[in-house]
Design an enzyme around this catalytic site. Structure first.
Site, mmCIF file in Angstrom:
data_model
loop_
_atom_site.group_PDB
_atom_site.id
_atom_site.type_symbol
_atom_site.label_atom_id
_atom_site.label_comp_id
_atom_site.label_asym_id
_atom_site.label_seq_id
_atom_site.Cartn_x
_atom_site.Cartn_y
_atom_site.Cartn_z
ATOM 1 N N ARG A 1 -1.246 -3.148 -4.405
ATOM 2 C CA ARG A 1 -1.823 -2.589 -3.156
ATOM 3 C C ARG A 1 -1.097 -1.017 -3.410
ATOM 4 N NH1 ARG A 1 0.426 -6.762 0.920
ATOM 5 N NH2 ARG A 1 -0.750 -8.738 -0.226
ATOM 6 N N ARG B 1 0.749 -21.444 8.935
ATOM 7 C CA ARG B 1 1.270 -19.855 8.807
ATOM 8 C C ARG B 1 -0.307 -19.062 9.262
ATOM 9 N NH1 ARG B 1 0.546 -15.842 3.880
ATOM 10 N NH2 ARG B 1 1.256 -14.137 5.019
ATOM 11 N N GLU C 1 9.951 -18.958 4.385
ATOM 12 C CA GLU C 1 9.076 -19.018 5.368
ATOM 13 C C GLU C 1 8.646 -20.222 5.988
ATOM 14 O OE1 GLU C 1 7.513 -15.978 2.650
ATOM 15 O OE2 GLU C 1 6.342 -15.018 4.328
#
Ligand code: AMP
Length: 399
Positions: free
Chosen positions: A244, A92, A387
């Site tokens: 965040r 990745r 993923e």
């Protein structure tokens, strides 16, 4: 054929060994606190825990790889006799800039580009490079390695969506633009959604995919291709996440830096690590803690929850306008797959579009499930993401 999937962070190394005949996970694990002291977890494909947070000295990513090699080839966690049974390695890689709109086999040119894009992803790309370099040291140069970029799937966005209203030269000189992240996840779940809609090539579909995890992003897809996404040049943009902030008035940044005498790094830490659900609630970044606190009557936990829902619904409304309507919405990742309460609230907030929640079906966790009623004007699905499988499939295809 067995493929090793690597997700390297600055102080971590996640791995999965996947047997591509049947796409089964053979073993997986995690090296944590790499470069600090070192903790190692290794599991078999059936979930058997071979070791959990074992203290192992891991001063760098190469020693972490040595530990992975040892776990895969010896002792209770042994799943292969020799590293030569691993056909290829898929990595990745977070930032592939404007150059990469698909996965590529790693060579000197790719390494150079990933290094150049460090300026756009200073926290992530150096770690990805460490992972690639350590894999090369451990496995040798013979084994093919592939880079799968988080940004690649979003490269179909038009200029109107990826540019910001800054002087154009900042885009041409520095590559300042929206890139978007979680691309492998949006790609994986949107492809399944297109199949569920009976349009496997995506043609004629308008879909919004919601990757809701610690980091979260939405993507709007027309004809199976991304036309907009919430994350920006970095994964900070968008709506409230675990720690965040998501999008804020950019002038707040300069104001706070002046007021509190913060350096760019300190300001970055505030927005990336101390904000979001954690910053507003003062409780936690973890959704399970937030819901528990909400149920105990904590008003700031409830405020964080409500702010996130409000912001997500605003993005969805904007994307429906950009798409000219909506056929389906997908929920995925830790929160999207498990948090039925949030899904219900969001879908109820979309009732103006003719969305009709199937409350019973919505109780599902972690499996593919349609969660709207047959007469709903827009279909909604829970689709677990994978993923690692995207990385393994791309690696197989490229070698
Ligand atoms: P991810 O980044 O995809 O691993 O997602 C992490 C987030 O998913 C955290 O906020 C968790 O609280 C949330 N999550 C994971 N499992 C559950 C669950 N069973 N119920 C509610 N939230 C969950």
């Amino acid at each position: 054929m067995k493929i090793l999937v690597i997700n390297a962070g600055s102080s971590s190394l996640k791995y999965q060994l996947i047997d591509m005949d049947g796409e089964q996970v053979v073993a997986k694990g995690l090296c944590e606190r790499v470069g600090i002291d070192g903790k190692f977890t290794h599991k078999l494909g059936d979930g058997t825990v071979v070791c959990k947070e074992l203290e192992v000295d891991m001063p760098d990513h190469t020693t972490a790889f040595a530990q992975v090699k040892k776990a895969l080839t010896t002792g209770e966690g042994k799943v292969i006799n020799d590293l030569s049974e691993i056909t290829a390695i898929g990595h990745r890689v977070v930032q592939g800039g404007s150059k990469y709109d698909r996965s590529v086999r790693i060579d000197e040119e790719v390494l150079k580009a990933v290094r150049e894009y460090e300026v756009l992803a200073p926290l992530h790309n150096p770690a990805c490079l460490k992972g690639i370099e350590a894999a090369t040291e451990t496995f040798g140069t013979e084994i093919p390695q592939v880079a799968v970029f988080d940004t690649a799937f979003h490269q179909t966005m038009p200029e109107v969506a990826y540019l910001w209203g800054l002087p154009y030269e900042y885009y041409t000189d520095y590559g300042i633009r929206r890139y978007g992240y979680h691309g492998s996840s949006h790609r994986f779940v949107s492809a399944i959604c297109c199949e569920l809609l009976g349009k496997p090539d995506g043609k004629g579909t308008r879909i919004i995919t919601c990757h809701l995890g610690n980091g979260s992003s939405l993507a709007a897809l027309k004809d199976g291709k991304v036309i907009d996404t919430t994350m920006g040049m970095t994964p900070l943009d968008g709506f409230l996440m675990g720690t965040r902030s998501g999008a804020i008035d950019p002038s707040v940044v300069t104001f706070l830096m002046e007021k509190e005498g913060l350096t760019p790094k300190q300001m970055d830490d505030v927005m990336n690590k101390k904000s979001g659900m954690l910053g507003i609630s003062g409780v936690s970044s973890d959704d399970r803690d937030i819901t528990a606190a909400m149920d105990e009557g904590n008003p700031r936990a409830k405020l964080a929850w409500d702010m996130r829902s409000y912001q997500i619904l605003k993005y969805i409304g904007g994307y429906v306008a950009a798409l000219g309507g909506l056929d389906a919405i997908v929920f995925t990742a830790g929160i999207g797959e498990n948090q039925d309460r949030l899904r219900a609230e969001l879908l109820e907030g979309l009732s103006y579009l003719g969305v009709k929640l199937d409350a019973e079906a919505n109780k599902v966790r972690g499996q593919i499930q349609e969660i709207t009623t047959p007469d709903s004007a827009v279909r909604a699905f829970v689709i677990p993401t994978n993923e690692e499988l995207v990385i393994a499939r791309d690696t197989k295809a490229l070698i």
